[in-house]
Motif scaffolding. Structure first.
Motif, short mmCIF file in Angstrom:
data_model
loop_
_atom_site.label_atom_id
_atom_site.label_comp_id
_atom_site.label_asym_id
_atom_site.label_seq_id
_atom_site.Cartn_x
_atom_site.Cartn_y
_atom_site.Cartn_z
N ASN A 155 0.85 -1.19 0.00
CA ASN A 155 0.00 0.00 0.00
C ASN A 155 0.88 1.24 0.00
N GLY A 156 0.52 2.22 -0.84
CA GLY A 156 1.30 3.46 -0.85
C GLY A 156 1.21 4.15 -2.20
N GLN A 157 2.06 5.18 -2.37
CA GLN A 157 2.04 5.96 -3.62
C GLN A 157 3.44 6.32 -4.10
N LYS A 158 3.65 6.17 -5.37
CA LYS A 158 4.88 6.64 -6.02
C LYS A 158 4.53 7.82 -6.93
N VAL A 159 5.55 8.57 -7.34
CA VAL A 159 5.28 9.69 -8.25
C VAL A 159 6.48 9.91 -9.16
N TRP A 160 6.27 10.61 -10.25
CA TRP A 160 7.29 10.88 -11.28
C TRP A 160 7.75 9.58 -11.96
N THR A 161 6.88 8.57 -11.99
CA THR A 161 7.33 7.29 -12.53
C THR A 161 7.26 7.31 -14.05
N THR A 162 8.42 7.45 -14.67
CA THR A 162 8.49 7.55 -16.12
C THR A 162 8.00 6.24 -16.75
N LEU A 163 7.18 6.39 -17.77
CA LEU A 163 6.68 5.27 -18.59
C LEU A 163 5.74 4.31 -17.86
N PRO A 196 -4.02 -6.39 -9.96
CA PRO A 196 -5.14 -5.69 -9.32
C PRO A 196 -4.62 -4.78 -8.21
N GLY A 197 -5.17 -3.56 -8.15
CA GLY A 197 -4.76 -2.62 -7.10
C GLY A 197 -3.70 -1.61 -7.54
N VAL A 198 -3.14 -1.79 -8.76
CA VAL A 198 -2.17 -0.80 -9.27
C VAL A 198 -2.92 0.20 -10.15
N THR A 199 -2.86 1.48 -9.78
CA THR A 199 -3.53 2.52 -10.58
C THR A 199 -2.48 3.52 -11.04
N VAL A 200 -2.48 3.81 -12.34
CA VAL A 200 -1.49 4.73 -12.90
C VAL A 200 -2.22 5.97 -13.41
N ARG A 201 -1.76 7.15 -12.97
CA ARG A 201 -2.36 8.40 -13.45
C ARG A 201 -1.28 9.27 -14.09
N PRO A 202 -1.33 9.45 -15.42
CA PRO A 202 -0.32 10.26 -16.10
C PRO A 202 -0.34 11.72 -15.64
N LEU A 203 0.84 12.35 -15.57
CA LEU A 203 0.98 13.77 -15.24
C LEU A 203 1.44 14.50 -16.49
N ARG A 204 0.68 15.50 -16.92
CA ARG A 204 1.05 16.20 -18.16
C ARG A 204 2.10 17.27 -17.86
N GLN A 205 3.13 17.32 -18.72
CA GLN A 205 4.23 18.28 -18.52
C GLN A 205 4.10 19.46 -19.47
N MET A 206 5.00 20.45 -19.30
CA MET A 206 4.90 21.63 -20.17
C MET A 206 5.26 21.29 -21.62
N SER A 207 5.90 20.14 -21.85
CA SER A 207 6.20 19.73 -23.23
C SER A 207 4.93 19.29 -23.94
N GLU A 211 5.06 12.15 -19.70
CA GLU A 211 6.09 11.12 -19.68
C GLU A 211 6.14 10.41 -18.34
N PHE A 212 5.71 11.11 -17.29
CA PHE A 212 5.72 10.43 -15.99
C PHE A 212 4.34 10.42 -15.35
N ASN A 213 4.22 9.71 -14.23
CA ASN A 213 2.92 9.35 -13.69
C ASN A 213 2.93 9.31 -12.17
N GLU A 214 1.71 9.38 -11.62
CA GLU A 214 1.52 8.96 -10.24
C GLU A 214 1.13 7.48 -10.29
N VAL A 215 1.59 6.70 -9.33
CA VAL A 215 1.22 5.28 -9.28
C VAL A 215 0.75 4.96 -7.87
N PHE A 216 -0.46 4.41 -7.77
CA PHE A 216 -1.05 4.10 -6.46
C PHE A 216 -1.09 2.58 -6.28
N PRO A 358 14.70 20.58 -19.07
CA PRO A 358 14.76 21.00 -17.66
C PRO A 358 14.44 19.85 -16.70
N GLY A 359 13.60 18.90 -17.13
CA GLY A 359 13.29 17.75 -16.27
C GLY A 359 14.52 16.92 -15.97
#
Ligand SMILES: Cc1cc2nc3c(=O)[nH]c(=O)nc-3n(C[C@H](O)[C@H](O)[C@H](O)COP(=O)(O)OP(=O)(O)OC[C@H]3O[C@@H](n4cnc5c(N)ncnc54)[C@H](O)[C@@H]3O)c2cc1C
Length: 399
Positions: A155-163, A196-207, A211-216, A358-359
């Motif tokens: 259980n938890g959250q990751k962020v900036w997960t490319t691809l 089951p239980g892995v949710t990926v939400r893309p984060l849109r960048q200024m480009s 390219e990266f995501n939040e992952v729950f 810049p990223g």
């Protein structure tokens, strides 16, 4: 140091160049959008073609699908792909970071199941380390793994997960014992990104792209056979990943996906349309950036020559990444400037690089953290005060 190819290296370079030229129509190009397409079909195909030629996983052992080659051969392939305008493989995170971690710490079963498919891009991998409250201070991570018989509940959250939105598997760093010191209670797993239980939400960048995501992770079950290394030894396993990341980002090419030669041709094609005054300024700026690119490349060669002799990479890799990111950004800025007054609005490869680079000053060790490494390890400046006694600076922050 002699920067010329040895006869063997020159022969290898010729072989690589010929293979790339013969298969050019199957390979993607910088700025052609293939890395941003929904299904990544062309980008996967491009990596597969290079794999079939024996040019992916060059330094990996042969028994896991690699070529058993040298870091210099890897640098030659990277350089020739760069000259041909082919961007880094879409599976770079798998090839450069996740795969080496599985090679060093995985079971034979994991190696057989995962590694060849990773190289041929049948599977895409991601690196699940950073969290909302732990980036540079990676060991502060909170994602929990709790043992339940033969499995672990995550259980938890990751962020900036490319691809992550395309990934089949990821290497996941979790906290398994919160009672231990923060670097000691961590454990690494391979996680199925479609579980089951892995949710990926893309984060849109200024480009414009995501390219990266939040992952729950909500009650995700991972079998114990997917553990990498021992329970609560995840920091040591993670250091393998970070070391490989440093090599991947700070290694021999050193131009951060931008070929100085391609930029030179583009700038030469545009410069005639500028006033004489602006032409002089552009020439000066390009000369400055070109010098930095060369310095970055030669720093990369020092690194390669150290690795070829069996040494572990030192602060050269940090210097290489820092200088390469800076030079790449300046080059992209210059190319956009010479594109004319509307240049900033166009959608082209230089604009994409200008928005994306810049990223890279943050990913894989921020500029500030890398400057600390150089200050401490190269210039011998006093170390910054920190709570984690007994750890070197590089061990206490993400690089
Ligand atoms: C394009 C991109 C791709 C990424 N891909 C991935 C990925 O695939 N997987 C993954 O796990 N992570 C990924 N990351 C996350 C990346 O590793 C972190 O963003 C990075 O480690 C910095 O962490 P942070 O964002 O939490 O910033 P923080 O660590 O909170 O830093 C905030 C600011 O403080 C400065 N700072 C922090 N510590 C120090 C210090 N000791 N001394 C001086 N200054 C300091 C930093 O330089 C920065 O300016 C990616 C990031 C980017 C931008």
């Amino acid at each position: 140091m002699n920067f010329d190819d040895t006869p063997e290296e020159a022969a290898y370079r010729e072989q690589v160049r010929t293979y790339i030229a013969d298969h050019r129509d199957q390979l993607i190009s910088v700025g052609d959008g293939a890395r941003r397409e929904g299904d990544l079909t062309r980008a996967r195909e491009s990596q597969r073609v290079m794999y079939e030629g024996g040019y992916v996983g060059i330094t990996w052992p042969k028994d896991v699908g690699g070529q058993g080659g040298s870091p210099m051969q890897q640098a030659i392939v990277d350089q020739e792909l760069g000259k041909a305008g082919v961007p880094g493989h879409v599976g770079l995170i798998g090839i450069g970071m996740c795969g080496p971690t599985v090679i060093s710490h995985g079971s034979d079963d994991q190696k057989q199941r995962y590694l060849k498919r990773l190289l041929s891009c049948e599977d895409i991998w991601c690196q699940l380390f950073s969290e909302p409250a732990s980036g540079s201070d990676l060991a502060a991570l909170r994602t929990r793994a709790v043992r339940e018989g033969d499995s672990w509940r995550i259980n938890g959250q990751k962020v900036w997960t490319t691809l992550a939105q395309y990934a089949d598997y990821g290497i996941l760093l979790t906290r398994t014992d919160p009672t231990l010191a923060k670097h000691k209670g961590l454990t690494m797993f391979v996680v199925d990104m479609k579980a089951p239980g892995v949710t990926v939400r893309p984060l849109r960048q200024m480009s414009g792209s995501a390219e990266f995501n939040e992952v729950f992770f909500d009650d995700v079950i991972v079998h114990d056979s997917e553990r990498l290394g021992e329970v609560n030894d995840g920091w040591r396993v993670g250091l393998t990943t970070l070391m490989s990341e440093r090599l991947t980002l700070g290694g021999g090419g050193g131009e951060m996906g931008i070929s100085g030669g391609t930029a030179a041709s583009f700038i030469a094609s545009q410069i005639g349309s500028l006033s004489e005054d602006r032409q002089a300024l552009v020439r000066q700026d390009f000369g400055r950036v070109w010098t930095q690119l060369l310095a970055t490349r030669y720093t990369g060669y020092r690194l390669l020559s150290a690795i070829s002799k069996g040494a572990m990479p030192g602060p050269e890799a940090s210097a290489g990444k820092l200088a390469g990111t800076k030079a790449g950004r300046q080059l992209a800025d210059l190319a956009v400037r010479v594109s004319g007054d509307g240049g900033v609005w166009f959608e082209g490869p230089w604009q994409a690089s200008q928005a994306g680079l810049p990223g890279l000053a943050i990913a894989g060790g921020t500029d500030e953290v890398l400057r600390n490494v150089i200050g401490e390890r190269v210039l011998g400046l006093p170390p910054e005060p920190r709570a984690d006694k007994g750890l070197s600076f590089e061990e206490s922050v993400k690089l």
